[in-house]
Enzyme design. Structure first.
Site, mmCIF file in Angstrom:
data_model
loop_
_atom_site.group_PDB
_atom_site.id
_atom_site.type_symbol
_atom_site.label_atom_id
_atom_site.label_comp_id
_atom_site.label_asym_id
_atom_site.label_seq_id
_atom_site.Cartn_x
_atom_site.Cartn_y
_atom_site.Cartn_z
ATOM 1 N N GLU A 243 9.310 57.150 20.363
ATOM 2 C CA GLU A 243 10.354 58.177 20.319
ATOM 3 C C GLU A 243 11.207 58.217 21.582
ATOM 4 O OE1 GLU A 243 7.247 58.621 19.336
ATOM 5 O OE2 GLU A 243 7.250 59.650 17.407
ATOM 6 N N GLU B 48 1.591 59.020 13.768
ATOM 7 C CA GLU B 48 1.111 60.417 13.688
ATOM 8 C C GLU B 48 0.454 60.697 12.337
ATOM 9 O OE1 GLU B 48 5.098 61.755 15.007
ATOM 10 O OE2 GLU B 48 3.988 63.089 16.344
HETATM 11 N N1 COA Z 1 14.281 55.665 10.257
HETATM 12 C C1 COA Z 1 15.290 55.241 9.473
HETATM 13 N N2 COA Z 1 15.458 53.967 9.104
HETATM 14 C C2 COA Z 1 14.568 53.075 9.542
HETATM 15 C C3 COA Z 1 13.486 53.426 10.372
HETATM 16 C C4 COA Z 1 13.364 54.802 10.729
HETATM 17 N N3 COA Z 1 12.369 55.230 11.491
HETATM 18 N N4 COA Z 1 12.773 52.315 10.667
HETATM 19 C C5 COA Z 1 13.384 51.305 10.025
HETATM 20 N N5 COA Z 1 14.460 51.756 9.350
HETATM 21 C C6 COA Z 1 15.400 50.996 8.510
HETATM 22 C C7 COA Z 1 16.366 50.174 9.368
HETATM 23 O O1 COA Z 1 17.454 50.963 9.802
HETATM 24 C C8 COA Z 1 16.769 49.110 8.368
HETATM 25 O O2 COA Z 1 17.695 49.674 7.464
HETATM 26 P P1 COA Z 1 18.988 48.797 6.930
HETATM 27 O O3 COA Z 1 18.346 47.617 6.234
HETATM 28 O O4 COA Z 1 19.666 49.743 5.997
HETATM 29 O O5 COA Z 1 19.753 48.435 8.150
HETATM 30 C C9 COA Z 1 15.479 48.864 7.580
HETATM 31 O O6 COA Z 1 14.680 50.023 7.754
HETATM 32 C C10 COA Z 1 14.699 47.664 8.064
HETATM 33 O O7 COA Z 1 14.453 47.817 9.469
HETATM 34 P P2 COA Z 1 14.832 46.728 10.583
HETATM 35 O O8 COA Z 1 14.962 47.428 11.890
HETATM 36 O O9 COA Z 1 16.004 45.928 10.123
HETATM 37 O O10 COA Z 1 13.521 45.820 10.524
HETATM 38 P P3 COA Z 1 12.880 44.939 11.700
HETATM 39 O O11 COA Z 1 11.804 44.136 11.051
HETATM 40 O O12 COA Z 1 13.949 44.234 12.487
HETATM 41 O O13 COA Z 1 12.209 46.013 12.713
HETATM 42 C C11 COA Z 1 10.925 48.002 13.267
HETATM 43 C C12 COA Z 1 11.140 46.831 12.271
HETATM 44 C C13 COA Z 1 9.896 48.927 12.616
HETATM 45 C C14 COA Z 1 10.423 47.466 14.601
HETATM 46 C C15 COA Z 1 12.263 48.743 13.498
HETATM 47 O O14 COA Z 1 12.799 49.093 12.223
HETATM 48 C C16 COA Z 1 12.151 50.024 14.304
HETATM 49 O O15 COA Z 1 12.073 49.974 15.523
HETATM 50 N N6 COA Z 1 12.193 51.195 13.619
HETATM 51 C C17 COA Z 1 12.228 52.498 14.267
HETATM 52 C C18 COA Z 1 10.894 52.873 14.865
HETATM 53 C C19 COA Z 1 11.003 54.223 15.552
HETATM 54 O O16 COA Z 1 11.694 54.410 16.532
HETATM 55 N N7 COA Z 1 10.284 55.207 14.999
HETATM 56 C C20 COA Z 1 10.229 56.527 15.554
HETATM 57 C C21 COA Z 1 11.194 57.396 14.875
HETATM 58 S S1 COA Z 1 11.162 59.047 15.523
#
Ligand code: COA
Length: 264
Positions: A133, A113
């Site tokens: 989401e 966004e």
């Molecule tokens: N909000 C809060 N924390 C987030 C985040 C978010 N949107 N996206 C990633 N993080 C944090 C993870 O919780 C993790 O924290 P930790 O190390 O304290 O456990 C850190 O960032 C690294 O993320 P991780 O998931 O371990 O990395 P990855 O390489 O395995 O995956 C993504 C990367 C981006 C695919 C995955 O983090 C993800 O799906 N994030 C959320 C995306 C999402 O749903 N966004 C919409 C939100 S409304």
């Protein structure tokens, strides 16, 4: 002065780097406040001629809103958050000075966004875009339901939001979500090259182009029953916070497990 973003200005180009790499540059309250203030600086400071927004580190542009902050929001707090996000992102969209997103990795949820609020986007080959989401029992809340539809059309916008599937850089190019794909090393170089061309043109004419193009995409379909699509989005985003599925979705993400949705 800023705690969650880095800024610097060179040859009139103001670069804003979202800087929470250990949390994939997720947008928490502080990041919003910092982006808001940085955009005020863009409007105010005559040394700034154009803007690049990017993310720090090699993995993420912005991986969305900070899911950890969602835990205890009420309906009205969630609606207010959505409105705040919309207002700040509109400040980017309506900036009289050109703003390019240089997407250097994941641009998910609020990250996609944020990129879509910029005037246009370029990305590196490792970029991934999506509105996931619905995996959390939620909907995009910072203008995504509107801007994704404006940019890539109704059918694809519906599919991406309903499936939560990500698209890679080349698909994003095909969908016209981004204008150019570069190597990671060349991303900021390419953004700078484009902005140097734009900065060589007449600034008032550029600001009029931004205004007119923005007006062109504010179609009637964004206004139904006296409400804009943005109002509907904020209300619906708030409604999601009254559901058990949203609590399950966000808790499951933070507990690193798959959500089990029950439809309530
Ligand atoms: N909000 C809060 N924390 C987030 C985040 C978010 N949107 N996206 C990633 N993080 C944090 C993870 O919780 C993790 O924290 P930790 O190390 O304290 O456990 C850190 O960032 C690294 O993320 P991780 O998931 O371990 O990395 P990855 O390489 O395995 O995956 C993504 C990367 C981006 C695919 C995955 O983090 C993800 O799906 N994030 C959320 C995306 C999402 O749903 N966004 C919409 C939100 S409304």
């Amino acid at each position: 002065m800023y705690t969650t973003i880095l800024t610097h200005i060179e040859n009139g180009i103001f670069t804003i780097t979202i800087n929470r790499p250990d949390k994939m540059n997720a947008l928490n309250k502080e990041v919003f406040t910092d982006i808001d203030s940085a955009m005020d600086e863009v409007y105010r400071n005559s040394e700034i001629k154009s803007v690049i927004i990017t993310g720090s580190g090699s993995k993420a542009f912005v991986a969305g809103a900070d899911i950890a902050e969602f835990a205890n929001y009420t309906h009205s707090e969630a609606m207010a958050l959505s409105k705040r996000g919309q207002v700040i992102f509109s400040k980017i969209e309506n900036s009289p000075k050109p703003v390019i997103a240089a997407v250097n990795g994941f641009a998910l949820g609020g990250g996609c966004e944020l990129a879509m609020a910029c005037h246009f986007r370029i990305c590196s080959e490792n970029a991934k875009f999506g509105q996931p989401e619905v995996n959390l029992g939620l909907i995009p809340g910072y203008g995504g339901t509107q801007r994704l539809t404006q940019l890539i059309g109704k059918g694809k916008s519906m599919e991406l939001q309903m499936t939560a599937q990500m698209v890679d850089a080349n698909e994003a190019l095909q969908l016209k979500l981004v204008n150019h794909v570069t190597s990671t090393e060349n991303l900021l170089i390419k953004a700078t090259e484009i902005l140097q061309i734009i900065q060589s043109k007449a600034p008032i004419a550029i600001s009029k182009i931004i205004d007119c193009v923005n007006t062109a995409v504010l179609s009637d379909s964004a206004f139904t029953n006296g409400k804009s699509g943005f109002d509907k989005e904020a209300e619906s985003f708030g409604d999601c916070f009254n559901t058990e599925d949203m609590k399950e979705g966000t808790t499951a993400f933070l507990e690193k497990r798959k959500a089990i949705f029950k439809g309530n």
